[in-house]
Design a protein around this motif. Structure first.
Motif, PDB file in Angstrom:
ATOM      1  N   ILE A  48       1.280 -11.408 -10.792  1.00  0.00           N
ATOM      2  CA  ILE A  48       1.585  -9.988 -11.037  1.00  0.00           C
ATOM      3  C   ILE A  48       1.451  -9.208  -9.734  1.00  0.00           C
ATOM      4  O   ILE A  48       0.444  -9.317  -9.031  1.00  0.00           O
ATOM      5  N   GLU A  49       2.461  -8.407  -9.454  1.00  0.00           N
ATOM      6  CA  GLU A  49       2.447  -7.599  -8.229  1.00  0.00           C
ATOM      7  C   GLU A  49       1.310  -6.583  -8.277  1.00  0.00           C
ATOM      8  O   GLU A  49       1.086  -5.922  -9.294  1.00  0.00           O
ATOM      9  N   ARG A  50       0.605  -6.448  -7.151  1.00  0.00           N
ATOM     10  CA  ARG A  50      -0.501  -5.496  -7.051  1.00  0.00           C
ATOM     11  C   ARG A  50      -0.213  -4.539  -5.900  1.00  0.00           C
ATOM     12  O   ARG A  50       0.137  -4.979  -4.793  1.00  0.00           O
ATOM     13  N   ILE A  51      -0.362  -3.257  -6.184  1.00  0.00           N
ATOM     14  CA  ILE A  51      -0.105  -2.243  -5.166  1.00  0.00           C
ATOM     15  C   ILE A  51      -1.311  -1.323  -5.061  1.00  0.00           C
ATOM     16  O   ILE A  51      -1.743  -0.725  -6.057  1.00  0.00           O
ATOM     17  N   GLU A  52      -1.853  -1.217  -3.879  1.00  0.00           N
ATOM     18  CA  GLU A  52      -2.953  -0.289  -3.636  1.00  0.00           C
ATOM     19  C   GLU A  52      -2.364   1.090  -3.389  1.00  0.00           C
ATOM     20  O   GLU A  52      -1.425   1.251  -2.605  1.00  0.00           O
ATOM     21  N   ILE A  53      -2.885   2.109  -4.084  1.00  0.00           N
ATOM     22  CA  ILE A  53      -2.349   3.461  -3.953  1.00  0.00           C
ATOM     23  C   ILE A  53      -3.454   4.445  -3.578  1.00  0.00           C
ATOM     24  O   ILE A  53      -4.640   4.176  -3.797  1.00  0.00           O
ATOM     25  N   SER A  54      -3.029   5.572  -3.035  1.00  0.00           N
ATOM     26  CA  SER A  54      -3.984   6.618  -2.674  1.00  0.00           C
ATOM     27  C   SER A  54      -4.408   7.393  -3.917  1.00  0.00           C
ATOM     28  O   SER A  54      -3.753   7.335  -4.963  1.00  0.00           O
ATOM     29  N   LYS A  55      -5.500   8.128  -3.800  1.00  0.00           N
ATOM     30  CA  LYS A  55      -5.973   8.948  -4.913  1.00  0.00           C
ATOM     31  C   LYS A  55      -4.938   9.995  -5.285  1.00  0.00           C
ATOM     32  O   LYS A  55      -4.738  10.303  -6.461  1.00  0.00           O
ATOM     33  N   GLU A  56      -4.238  10.533  -4.300  1.00  0.00           N
ATOM     34  CA  GLU A  56      -3.196  11.532  -4.553  1.00  0.00           C
ATOM     35  C   GLU A  56      -2.072  10.944  -5.405  1.00  0.00           C
ATOM     36  O   GLU A  56      -1.595  11.584  -6.352  1.00  0.00           O
ATOM     37  N   VAL A  57      -1.655   9.729  -5.086  1.00  0.00           N
ATOM     38  CA  VAL A  57      -0.597   9.071  -5.860  1.00  0.00           C
ATOM     39  C   VAL A  57      -1.080   8.795  -7.281  1.00  0.00           C
ATOM     40  O   VAL A  57      -0.368   9.041  -8.261  1.00  0.00           O
ATOM     41  N   TYR A  58      -2.310   8.301  -7.397  1.00  0.00           N
ATOM     42  CA  TYR A  58      -2.849   8.007  -8.730  1.00  0.00           C
ATOM     43  C   TYR A  58      -2.887   9.266  -9.589  1.00  0.00           C
ATOM     44  O   TYR A  58      -2.478   9.242 -10.766  1.00  0.00           O
ATOM     45  N   GLU A  59      -3.364  10.348  -9.052  1.00  0.00           N
ATOM     46  CA  GLU A  59      -3.470  11.597  -9.819  1.00  0.00           C
ATOM     47  C   GLU A  59      -2.098  12.118 -10.238  1.00  0.00           C
ATOM     48  O   GLU A  59      -1.971  12.784 -11.267  1.00  0.00           O
ATOM     49  N   LYS A  60      -1.083  11.804  -9.454  1.00  0.00           N
ATOM     50  CA  LYS A  60       0.277  12.218  -9.815  1.00  0.00           C
ATOM     51  C   LYS A  60       0.813  11.368 -10.971  1.00  0.00           C
ATOM     52  O   LYS A  60       1.538  11.865 -11.839  1.00  0.00           O
ATOM     53  N   LEU A  61       0.425  10.124 -11.013  1.00  0.00           N
ATOM     54  CA  LEU A  61       0.906   9.214 -12.056  1.00  0.00           C
ATOM     55  C   LEU A  61       0.077   9.284 -13.333  1.00  0.00           C
ATOM     56  O   LEU A  61       0.593   9.082 -14.430  1.00  0.00           O
ATOM     57  N   ALA A  62      -1.207   9.552 -13.193  1.00  0.00           N
ATOM     58  CA  ALA A  62      -2.123   9.477 -14.336  1.00  0.00           C
ATOM     59  C   ALA A  62      -1.842  10.571 -15.352  1.00  0.00           C
ATOM     60  O   ALA A  62      -1.547  11.714 -14.999  1.00  0.00           O
ATOM     61  N   TYR A  63      -1.945  10.200 -16.632  1.00  0.00           N
ATOM     62  CA  TYR A  63      -1.743  11.153 -17.724  1.00  0.00           C
ATOM     63  C   TYR A  63      -3.055  11.797 -18.126  1.00  0.00           C
ATOM     64  O   TYR A  63      -3.115  12.959 -18.471  1.00  0.00           O
TER      65      TYR A  63
ATOM     66  N   ASN B 190       0.860  -1.174   0.000  1.00  0.00           N
ATOM     67  CA  ASN B 190       0.000   0.000   0.000  1.00  0.00           C
ATOM     68  C   ASN B 190       0.901   1.229   0.000  1.00  0.00           C
ATOM     69  O   ASN B 190       1.781   1.352   0.844  1.00  0.00           O
ATOM     70  N   ILE B 191       0.721   2.111  -0.977  1.00  0.00           N
ATOM     71  CA  ILE B 191       1.532   3.330  -1.055  1.00  0.00           C
ATOM     72  C   ILE B 191       0.603   4.529  -1.070  1.00  0.00           C
ATOM     73  O   ILE B 191      -0.288   4.630  -1.924  1.00  0.00           O
ATOM     74  N   SER B 192       0.817   5.445  -0.154  1.00  0.00           N
ATOM     75  CA  SER B 192      -0.069   6.610  -0.046  1.00  0.00           C
ATOM     76  C   SER B 192       0.662   7.935  -0.252  1.00  0.00           C
ATOM     77  O   SER B 192       0.027   8.982  -0.332  1.00  0.00           O
ATOM     78  N   SER B 193       1.980   7.901  -0.388  1.00  0.00           N
ATOM     79  CA  SER B 193       2.755   9.145  -0.488  1.00  0.00           C
ATOM     80  C   SER B 193       3.406   9.291  -1.861  1.00  0.00           C
ATOM     81  O   SER B 193       4.009   8.339  -2.386  1.00  0.00           O
ATOM     82  N   ILE B 194       3.306  10.480  -2.432  1.00  0.00           N
ATOM     83  CA  ILE B 194       3.957  10.743  -3.722  1.00  0.00           C
ATOM     84  C   ILE B 194       5.467  10.887  -3.549  1.00  0.00           C
ATOM     85  O   ILE B 194       6.212  10.953  -4.540  1.00  0.00           O
ATOM     86  N   GLN B 195       5.937  10.925  -2.297  1.00  0.00           N
ATOM     87  CA  GLN B 195       7.373  11.004  -2.023  1.00  0.00           C
ATOM     88  C   GLN B 195       8.014   9.620  -1.989  1.00  0.00           C
ATOM     89  O   GLN B 195       9.234   9.500  -1.864  1.00  0.00           O
ATOM     90  N   ASN B 196       7.223   8.587  -2.117  1.00  0.00           N
ATOM     91  CA  ASN B 196       7.743   7.225  -2.133  1.00  0.00           C
ATOM     92  C   ASN B 196       8.724   7.068  -3.305  1.00  0.00           C
ATOM     93  O   ASN B 196       8.462   7.523  -4.421  1.00  0.00           O
ATOM     94  N   SER B 197       9.853   6.408  -3.070  1.00  0.00           N
ATOM     95  CA  SER B 197      10.907   6.311  -4.088  1.00  0.00           C
ATOM     96  C   SER B 197      10.432   5.567  -5.340  1.00  0.00           C
ATOM     97  O   SER B 197      10.799   5.942  -6.471  1.00  0.00           O
ATOM     98  N   TYR B 198       9.622   4.533  -5.161  1.00  0.00           N
ATOM     99  CA  TYR B 198       9.118   3.782  -6.313  1.00  0.00           C
ATOM    100  C   TYR B 198       8.174   4.646  -7.147  1.00  0.00           C
ATOM    101  O   TYR B 198       8.240   4.625  -8.387  1.00  0.00           O
TER     102      TYR B 198
END
Length: 265
Positions: free
Chosen positions: A73-88, A3-11
């Motif tokens: 396949i690896e599955r990672i649950e992310i926060s909405k903030e992280v998703y919005e940072k990654l989404a194009y 579970n990743i909730s921070s956009i500061q996460n290195s991955y």
């Protein structure tokens, strides 16, 4: 499951670089795909999904697409903030896949027919035009798409978006114009180059044999080598006041004329 909730996460920072920089995509041989339809097409293709990141939200139903994925396949649950940072894209579907690149070598091409129909685009720079032509290639079920002298990498998020995932549904090879021409001639594939010089109207040619329809940029057209090596140069007669049209539209007209002659439409 992570579970990743921070956009500061290195991955997450690594994934942001993949989304934004072609150099990183080439270096890591990875790219991002967002959206249920596009990821479904990846699953049905020869591409390998490494990781899936998704929002666990009652308003977003990703259960069906997640169930299509292999269990390993690896599955990672992310926060909405992280998703919005990654989404194009601006629209939110809440799921992103990290996908491994494949080899676009000419030597990997395989044809199931002795008379393949091939689309060739040389030096096309605008992702929207590339995406539109990949959609045409899928709609016409051409045997391959060859990209000569590429100006952008095919895993640019705007190409994936504008092609609605047709990057994954077409057989694609990328190389120089010289090498592609050598490949076509070696395989006895007729070359029809879209150009005004020394050309015939596109609908007067016979595309029922092995054929490659070749288009270049709207600004400068095809390079000289395509005009010299063509079986026949072709043009689309203009009846208005301008002498050209959008390259993706012109390509579609010629490709579907070939399909008409082959009695497929």
């Amino acid at each position: 499951m992570k579970n990743i909730s921070s956009i500061q996460n290195s991955y997450i920072k690594e994934l942001i670089k993949l989304q934004e920089k072609s150099r990183e995509r080439k270096k890591k041989q990875l790219f991002l795909v967002e959206g249920k339809r596009e990821i479904s097409l990846v699953i049905d293709s020869s591409y390998k999904i490494k990781t899936v990141l998704f929002i666990n939200d009652n308003t977003i139903d990703n259960e069906e697409i997640l169930n299509q994925l292999p269990k390993d396949i690896e599955r990672i649950e992310i926060s909405k903030e992280v998703y919005e940072k990654l989404a194009y894209r601006e629209t939110t579907e809440g799921i992103i896949a990290v996908v491994q690149s494949i080899d676009f070598s000419l030597s990997n091409l395989k044809f199931n027919t002795p008379t393949p129909l091939i689309m060739v685009m040389e030096g096309i720079e605008k992702p929207g035009n590339i995406g539109a032509m990949l959609r045409t290639a899928d709609a016409a079920n051409v045997d391959a798409v060859l990209i000569a002298n590429p100006k952008t990498d095919l895993f640019n998020p705007n190409i994936i978006r504008s092609s609605v995932g047709c990057v994954f549904t077409n057989q694609i090879a990328v190389d120089s114009s010289e090498n592609i021409i050598h490949f076509l001639l070696q395989n006895n594939i007729n070359i029809y180059s879209a150009t005004l010089q020394n050309s015939n109207a596109y609908h007067k040619e016979d595309y029922t044999k092995a054929s490659a329809i070749v288009v270049g940029t709207e600004a400068t057209g095809l390079t000289e080598i395509w005009r010299e090596k063509a079986t026949q140069n072709i043009n689309i007669p203009m009846q208005g006041k301008i002498d050209s049209m959008n390259v993706s539209v012109a390509c579609a007209i010629a490709v579907f004329e070939a399909k008409r002659q082959r009695n497929f439409i």
